[in-house]
Scaffold this active site. Structure first.
Site, PDB file in Angstrom:
ATOM      1  N   LYS A  42       0.836  -1.215   0.000  1.00 15.11           N
ATOM      2  CA  LYS A  42       0.000   0.000   0.000  1.00 15.11           C
ATOM      3  C   LYS A  42       0.866   1.260   0.000  1.00 15.11           C
ATOM      4  O   LYS A  42       0.669   2.170  -0.798  1.00 15.11           O
ATOM      5  CB  LYS A  42      -0.932   0.016   1.242  1.00 15.11           C
ATOM      6  N   ARG A  83      -9.361   1.593   9.102  1.00 10.32           N
ATOM      7  CA  ARG A  83      -9.015   0.216   9.453  1.00 10.32           C
ATOM      8  C   ARG A  83     -10.194  -0.476  10.113  1.00 10.32           C
ATOM      9  O   ARG A  83     -10.138  -1.675  10.379  1.00 10.32           O
ATOM     10  CB  ARG A  83      -7.936   0.204  10.520  1.00 10.32           C
ATOM     11  N   ARG A  96      11.891  -5.461   4.697  1.00 10.51           N
ATOM     12  CA  ARG A  96      11.630  -4.031   4.454  1.00 10.51           C
ATOM     13  C   ARG A  96      12.675  -3.152   5.143  1.00 10.51           C
ATOM     14  O   ARG A  96      13.044  -3.390   6.291  1.00 10.51           O
ATOM     15  CB  ARG A  96      10.237  -3.667   4.964  1.00 10.51           C
ATOM     16  N   ARG A 121      11.609  -1.422  10.351  1.00 14.24           N
ATOM     17  CA  ARG A 121      10.624  -0.864  11.290  1.00 14.24           C
ATOM     18  C   ARG A 121      10.588  -1.723  12.549  1.00 14.24           C
ATOM     19  O   ARG A 121      10.739  -2.933  12.461  1.00 14.24           O
ATOM     20  CB  ARG A 121       9.248  -0.846  10.608  1.00 14.24           C
ATOM     21  N   ARG A 170      -0.161  -8.612  13.637  1.00  9.35           N
ATOM     22  CA  ARG A 170      -0.785  -7.594  12.766  1.00  9.35           C
ATOM     23  C   ARG A 170      -1.674  -8.257  11.711  1.00  9.35           C
ATOM     24  O   ARG A 170      -2.745  -7.744  11.358  1.00  9.35           O
ATOM     25  CB  ARG A 170       0.295  -6.738  12.096  1.00  9.35           C
TER      26      ARG A 170
HETATM   27  P1  AP5 Z   1       4.851  -1.538   1.957  1.00 12.94           P
HETATM   28  O1  AP5 Z   1       4.463  -0.751   0.752  1.00 12.94           O
HETATM   29  O2  AP5 Z   1       5.624  -0.854   3.031  1.00 12.94           O
HETATM   30  O3  AP5 Z   1       3.583  -2.315   2.563  1.00 12.94           O
HETATM   31  P2  AP5 Z   1       2.266  -1.764   3.253  1.00 12.94           P
HETATM   32  O4  AP5 Z   1       1.101  -2.450   2.632  1.00 12.94           O
HETATM   33  O5  AP5 Z   1       2.250  -0.276   3.259  1.00 12.94           O
HETATM   34  O6  AP5 Z   1       2.465  -2.400   4.691  1.00 12.94           O
HETATM   35  P3  AP5 Z   1       2.547  -1.793   6.173  1.00 12.94           P
HETATM   36  O7  AP5 Z   1       3.275  -2.831   6.995  1.00 12.94           O
HETATM   37  O8  AP5 Z   1       3.099  -0.411   6.206  1.00 12.94           O
HETATM   38  O9  AP5 Z   1       1.072  -1.817   6.547  1.00 12.94           O
HETATM   39  P4  AP5 Z   1       0.496  -1.829   7.931  1.00 12.94           P
HETATM   40  O10 AP5 Z   1      -0.909  -1.667   7.566  1.00 12.94           O
HETATM   41  O11 AP5 Z   1       0.812  -2.968   8.811  1.00 12.94           O
HETATM   42  O12 AP5 Z   1       1.277  -0.618   8.676  1.00 12.94           O
HETATM   43  P5  AP5 Z   1       0.836   0.844   9.065  1.00 12.94           P
HETATM   44  O13 AP5 Z   1       2.037   1.706   9.015  1.00 12.94           O
HETATM   45  O14 AP5 Z   1      -0.391   1.284   8.341  1.00 12.94           O
HETATM   46  O15 AP5 Z   1       5.698  -2.817   1.423  1.00 12.94           O
HETATM   47  C1  AP5 Z   1       6.207  -3.782   2.313  1.00 12.94           C
HETATM   48  C2  AP5 Z   1       7.553  -4.304   1.787  1.00 12.94           C
HETATM   49  O16 AP5 Z   1       7.344  -4.971   0.553  1.00 12.94           O
HETATM   50  C3  AP5 Z   1       8.591  -3.205   1.490  1.00 12.94           C
HETATM   51  O17 AP5 Z   1       9.865  -3.687   1.802  1.00 12.94           O
HETATM   52  C4  AP5 Z   1       8.457  -2.963  -0.027  1.00 12.94           C
HETATM   53  O18 AP5 Z   1       9.691  -2.542  -0.584  1.00 12.94           O
HETATM   54  C5  AP5 Z   1       8.072  -4.344  -0.508  1.00 12.94           C
HETATM   55  N1  AP5 Z   1       7.146  -4.328  -1.657  1.00 12.94           N
HETATM   56  C6  AP5 Z   1       6.053  -3.530  -1.788  1.00 12.94           C
HETATM   57  N2  AP5 Z   1       5.435  -3.797  -2.947  1.00 12.94           N
HETATM   58  C7  AP5 Z   1       6.143  -4.790  -3.526  1.00 12.94           C
HETATM   59  C8  AP5 Z   1       5.991  -5.521  -4.746  1.00 12.94           C
HETATM   60  N3  AP5 Z   1       4.960  -5.274  -5.585  1.00 12.94           N
HETATM   61  N4  AP5 Z   1       6.903  -6.488  -5.040  1.00 12.94           N
HETATM   62  C9  AP5 Z   1       7.921  -6.754  -4.175  1.00 12.94           C
HETATM   63  N5  AP5 Z   1       8.128  -6.093  -3.022  1.00 12.94           N
HETATM   64  C10 AP5 Z   1       7.237  -5.133  -2.706  1.00 12.94           C
HETATM   65  O19 AP5 Z   1       0.389   0.631  10.595  1.00 12.94           O
HETATM   66  C11 AP5 Z   1       1.323   0.348  11.608  1.00 12.94           C
HETATM   67  C12 AP5 Z   1       0.613   0.318  12.954  1.00 12.94           C
HETATM   68  O20 AP5 Z   1       0.041   1.620  13.223  1.00 12.94           O
HETATM   69  C13 AP5 Z   1      -0.573  -0.653  13.049  1.00 12.94           C
HETATM   70  O21 AP5 Z   1      -0.142  -1.961  13.439  1.00 12.94           O
HETATM   71  C14 AP5 Z   1      -1.424   0.023  14.127  1.00 12.94           C
HETATM   72  O22 AP5 Z   1      -0.930  -0.228  15.423  1.00 12.94           O
HETATM   73  C15 AP5 Z   1      -1.236   1.500  13.822  1.00 12.94           C
HETATM   74  N6  AP5 Z   1      -2.261   2.054  12.897  1.00 12.94           N
HETATM   75  C16 AP5 Z   1      -2.028   2.607  11.673  1.00 12.94           C
HETATM   76  N7  AP5 Z   1      -3.166   3.022  11.128  1.00 12.94           N
HETATM   77  C17 AP5 Z   1      -4.153   2.724  12.002  1.00 12.94           C
HETATM   78  C18 AP5 Z   1      -5.561   2.878  11.973  1.00 12.94           C
HETATM   79  N8  AP5 Z   1      -6.205   3.435  10.919  1.00 12.94           N
HETATM   80  N9  AP5 Z   1      -6.271   2.456  13.051  1.00 12.94           N
HETATM   81  C19 AP5 Z   1      -5.655   1.903  14.142  1.00 12.94           C
HETATM   82  N10 AP5 Z   1      -4.322   1.721  14.220  1.00 12.94           N
HETATM   83  C20 AP5 Z   1      -3.576   2.109  13.161  1.00 12.94           C
END
Ligand code: AP5
Length: 223
Positions: A13, A88, A128, A161, A172
């Site tokens: 994402k 979410r 990552r 991270r 997660r």
């Molecule tokens: P990346 O693009 O970083 O993946 P992502 O889908 O953004 O994954 P996240 O881990 O950031 O999502 P998340 O939802 O767990 O974390 P968030 O920060 O929102 O890609 C991942 C890896 O794959 C990278 O190394 C990239 O290079 C590689 N990659 C990407 N695309 C690729 C491809 N096509 N081919 C090969 N490699 C690829 O949330 C973190 C925490 O914050 C949560 O656990 C929660 O505690 C809190 N939080 C955040 N938002 C909320 C909310 N709305 N409500 C409540 N708590 C929340």
């Protein structure tokens, strides 16, 4: 064009949203980045959110919704954006729909769900690395920097991270299935849900999304 990106952690994402921002100037709004910034600042919201983030559970709705809606206040009524990681929960989705409508803002056009297998989730997140200076996301083997451990764009140091440890990743993922998957039905009922595989290599992934957005007339053929 106003999009919500859904999908499990590691679905890509943030990576795809950053490409849309770079190439089409579609603003990338990441709730995870907003929360990590609050943690870095050490303000009360950040301190409270940090306990949940370290455990891999969701930060309570009232904290996250307030934070994201404050960021949305600064957005022009018809400006394009991608919401990455928010909403979410169904409660967060309802609150953002109401806030946009209440402020005379254009609504969410589409929710794109990127589907990937659990084993891809773990492989991607363990590998990552993120630039500590400009935030660009890399992967040690799939999207590697030219010089190991340093950012191609700004030369900043790359780090994993803190929540990308195997046990937190599995937590997660479980939280995603329990609390976020019900959102698919919410957007399906509005006719806004679209589903894409998230397993393509990154350039192909971006092009698949662009093909969909063009077909839906959200992006022009020139875009
Ligand atoms: P990346 O693009 O970083 O993946 P992502 O889908 O953004 O994954 P996240 O881990 O950031 O999502 P998340 O939802 O767990 O974390 P968030 O920060 O929102 O890609 C991942 C890896 O794959 C990278 O190394 C990239 O290079 C590689 N990659 C990407 N695309 C690729 C491809 N096509 N081919 C090969 N490699 C690829 O949330 C973190 C925490 O914050 C949560 O656990 C929660 O505690 C809190 N939080 C955040 N938002 C909320 C909310 N709305 N409500 C409540 N708590 C929340």
């Amino acid at each position: 064009m106003r999009l919500v990106f859904l999908g499990p952690p590691g679905a890509g994402k943030g990576t795809v949203a950053a490409l849309l921002d770079d190439r089409l100037r579609v603003m990338h709004l990441s709730s995870g980045d907003m929360l990590r910034e609050a943690v870095r600042r050490g303000d009360p919201l950040g301190q409270e959110a940090n306990q949940y983030m370290k455990a891999g559970t969701l930060v309570p709705d009232q904290l996250v919704t307030g934070l994201v809606l404050r960021h949305l206040e600064g957005v022009e009524p018809r400006e394009s954006f991608v919401l990455d990681g928010f909403p979410r929960t169904v409660e967060q989705a309802q609150a953002s729909d109401e806030a946009l409508a209440g402020r005379g803002q254009a609504p969410i056009d589409r929710a794109i769900n990127f589907e990937i297998a659990p084993k891809t989730v773990v492989e991607r997140l363990v590998g990552r690395r993120i630039c500590q200076r400009c935030g660009i996301i890399y992967h040690v083997t799939r999207i590697p920097p030219r010089r190991a451990s340093f950012c191609d764009r700004c030369g900043g140091p790359l780090k994993a991270r803190t929540d990308d440890k195997p046990e937190t990743i599995l937590k997660r993922l479980a939280v995603y299935h329990e609390q976020t998957e019900p959102l698919l039905a919410f957007y399906r009922a509005q006719g806004k849900l679209r589903v894409l595989s998230g397993e393509y290599p990154i350039q192909e992934q971006y092009e698949t999304l662009m093909d969909l957005l063009k077909k839906e007339q959200l992006v022009s053929d020139a875009g």
